[in-house]
Scaffold this active site. Structure first.
Site, PDB file in Angstrom:
ATOM      1  N   SER A 147       0.825  -1.220   0.000  1.00 12.61           N
ATOM      2  CA  SER A 147       0.000   0.000   0.000  1.00 12.61           C
ATOM      3  C   SER A 147       0.857   1.267   0.000  1.00 12.61           C
ATOM      4  CB  SER A 147      -0.926  -0.045   1.227  1.00 12.61           C
ATOM      5  OG  SER A 147      -2.020   0.818   1.044  1.00 12.61           O
ATOM      6  N   ASP A 335      -8.263  -5.718  -5.880  1.00  9.32           N
ATOM      7  CA  ASP A 335      -8.075  -4.456  -5.169  1.00  9.32           C
ATOM      8  C   ASP A 335      -8.307  -3.315  -6.143  1.00  9.32           C
ATOM      9  OD1 ASP A 335      -7.308  -2.377  -3.514  1.00  9.32           O
ATOM     10  OD2 ASP A 335      -5.161  -2.714  -3.810  1.00  9.32           O
ATOM     11  N   CYS A 338      -5.269   0.263  -4.965  1.00  9.85           N
ATOM     12  CA  CYS A 338      -3.902   0.160  -5.509  1.00  9.85           C
ATOM     13  C   CYS A 338      -3.895  -0.986  -6.519  1.00  9.85           C
ATOM     14  CB  CYS A 338      -2.892  -0.077  -4.407  1.00  9.85           C
ATOM     15  SG  CYS A 338      -2.741   1.313  -3.259  1.00  9.85           S
ATOM     16  N   HIS A 392      -6.413  -6.247  -1.612  1.00 12.62           N
ATOM     17  CA  HIS A 392      -5.342  -5.328  -1.220  1.00 12.62           C
ATOM     18  C   HIS A 392      -4.280  -6.016  -0.368  1.00 12.62           C
ATOM     19  CE1 HIS A 392      -3.807  -1.261  -0.721  1.00 12.62           C
ATOM     20  NE2 HIS A 392      -3.788  -1.393   0.590  1.00 12.62           N
TER      21      HIS A 392
END
Lengths: 428, 60
Positions: A147, A335, A338, A392
């Protein structure tokens, strides 16, 4: 750790688990808290440091819910994580930047606002850590994270490489860095939001066309931000996040960390056991943190990085690749925030000597136990993997695949063991 | 361009990072007591002695 259901053949005496504080060199009065878990396999395994994103979230989030040695059961006992990354590495977690987790300061001037501050702190920490543990200084060293650590990691890798070249202190045997579902090149990644959302059916064509009108403004704002802007970087944060919030206004209660799921109101995950566990007196005594607060995620640290958010951290990576330092960029396919598409695009766009060969290389399947767990592209030191059935937090969603990915990557077998498949899928 | 943008009311409110930070915390069902881990006055409670910069303990 107390409350620890040992089992699986380990005596409680010496699990090779450590925790400690480091008095930060270039600070007024800051201390970084860290965990160190020696490998369950071999002391000669690589040292892997994991950096959690946020920015301003504690490393314990990943430690207990993604790839650490153990998880927290509901009855507040610890149980082994069968796929902990300490099965293939000597694993370091650091609560950073200062003010996050158990890391603290008495002077607010120690709050960091950019990657220079963050990477210098981590470099100083490493020097002290290897001075404390000289027996591990020769091990291969890898930087990993997720992240917002897509910003920390390239900056930290470049800082280590610079320190090695300048012989600043203990030589750190940096072999590679891996970014999971990261934010590294905002201009490319923010532009990819609408494409990904359209591809995945989150928005329709008309909505795509409307939201895309913001993209040129966002790109201009990011250019103005550049590498040393301040006000312009804040402005680009506001402008570019309008793209994302416009998509989310249409996506309803979709969990943008994993679009297969929904959030109930604002609740998408329940990590509250971590805070409960770390508030126990017995645990605090074991860790030696006394009554130091635990800040699971720090809004102040989050906001302090506002000027850093839209900076492009890709610019320092080609030099590292040219010097043979490996980079693995991976992303869970579900996700949004990102997403794999934006990450794939900046990886393919990087200007380095192996660019053409990487772009032209075939996608191959990454298999675990004979099942396709991801799709991989590799050339030389650079690898990109789209991980199936994950959002994620890839180590949380696909623990076995992520441990196998780490093993093969650190052993240099990632591209050789994957199954060749002549389906060179054009990059979208 | 940047200052004009920052003063534009359309970019106020939900776009502020403080809102995003609080949302992130709620999304993970966390409840940190403090916004930042800051202690009053420099205290040596992290067990550093004799000029050492690291105080580490084995977890048993």
């Amino acid at each position: 750790f107390p409350n620890f259901g040992v089992g699986s053949g380990f005596s409680v005496d010496d699990l090779g688990h450590h925790a400690g504080y480091y008095k930060l060199d270039h600070s007024h009065d800051a201390r970084l808290f860290y965990f160190f878990f020696e490998s369950r396999n071999s002391k000669n395994d690589p040292i892997v440091i994991w950096l959690t994103g946020g920015p301003g979230c504690s490393s314990e989030l990943a430690m207990f819910y993604e790839n650490g040695p153990f998880a927290i059961a509901d009855n507040m006992t610890l149980v082994w994580n069968e796929h902990g990354w300490d099965k293939a590495s000597n694993l370091l977690y650091v609560d950073q930047p200062v003010g996050t987790g158990f890391s603290y300061t008495s002077d607010r001037r120690d709050i960091r606002h950019n990657e220079d501050g963050v990477s210098n702190d981590l470099y100083d920490f490493l020097q002290a850590f290897f001075a404390e543990h000289p027996e591990f200084a020769k091990n291969d060293f890898y930087i990993t994270g997720e992240s917002y650590a897509g910003h920390y990691i390239p900056a930290f890798a470049a800082r280590v490489h610079r320190g090695n070249k300048a012989k600043e202190g203990i030589h750190i045997n940096l072999k590679g860095f891996a970014i999971g579902n990261g934010l590294t090149d905002p201009a490319i990644q923010y532009k990819a939001y609408t494409d990904y959302a359209l591809d995945m059916g989150i928005i329709k064509q008309a909505q795509y066309n409307r939201i895309n009108k913001i993209v040129p403004v966002c790109e201009t704002a990011i250019k103005l931000c550049g590498t040393d802007g301040t006000l312009s970087c804040m402005a680009s944060y506001f402008v570019c996040n309008t793209i994302f919030s416009s998509i989310m206004a249409l996506a309803g209660d979709t969990n943008y960390y994993d679009i297969r799921k929904k959030c109930e109101g604002s609740l998408c995950y329940d990590f509250s056991n971590m805070e409960k566990f770390l508030s126990q007196k017995s645990v605090r005594e074991a860790l030696g943190v006394g009554d130091i607060d635990f800040v699971s995620c720090s809004p102040t640290v989050y906001q302090a990085m506002l000027v850093d958010w839209m900076r492009n951290l890709e610019v320092g990576i080609p030099t590292l690749l040219e010097d043979g330092i490996k980079l693995l960029v991976y992303a869970g396919e579900y996700d949004l925030i990102c997403n794999w598409l934006g990450n794939s695009r900046w990886v393919h766009a990087m200007e380095w000597s192996g660019k053409k060969k990487f772009v032209d290389s075939s996608e191959v399947t990454f298999e675990v136990d004979g099942v396709e767990a991801g799709v991989l592209k590799s050339y030389g030191p650079l690898s990109f993997m789209k991980v199936h059935d994950a959002g994620h937090m890839v180590p949380m969603d696909q623990p076995k695949a992520s441990l196998e990915m780490l093993k093969q990557w650190t052993q240099g077998k990632l591209s050789t063991t994957a199954t060749e498949e002549e389906n060179s899928v054009a990059e979208m | 361009f940047s200052s004009a943008l920052l003063l534009d009311p359309r970019f106020a409110g939900s776009h502020f990072p403080s809102v995003h930070a609080e949302k992130l915390i709620r999304q993970l069902n966390l409840s940190p007591k403090e916004d930042l881990n800051v202690v009053k006055g420099g205290d040596g409670s992290s067990g550093l002695a004799g000029g050492k910069r690291i105080a580490e303990r084995k977890l048993r």
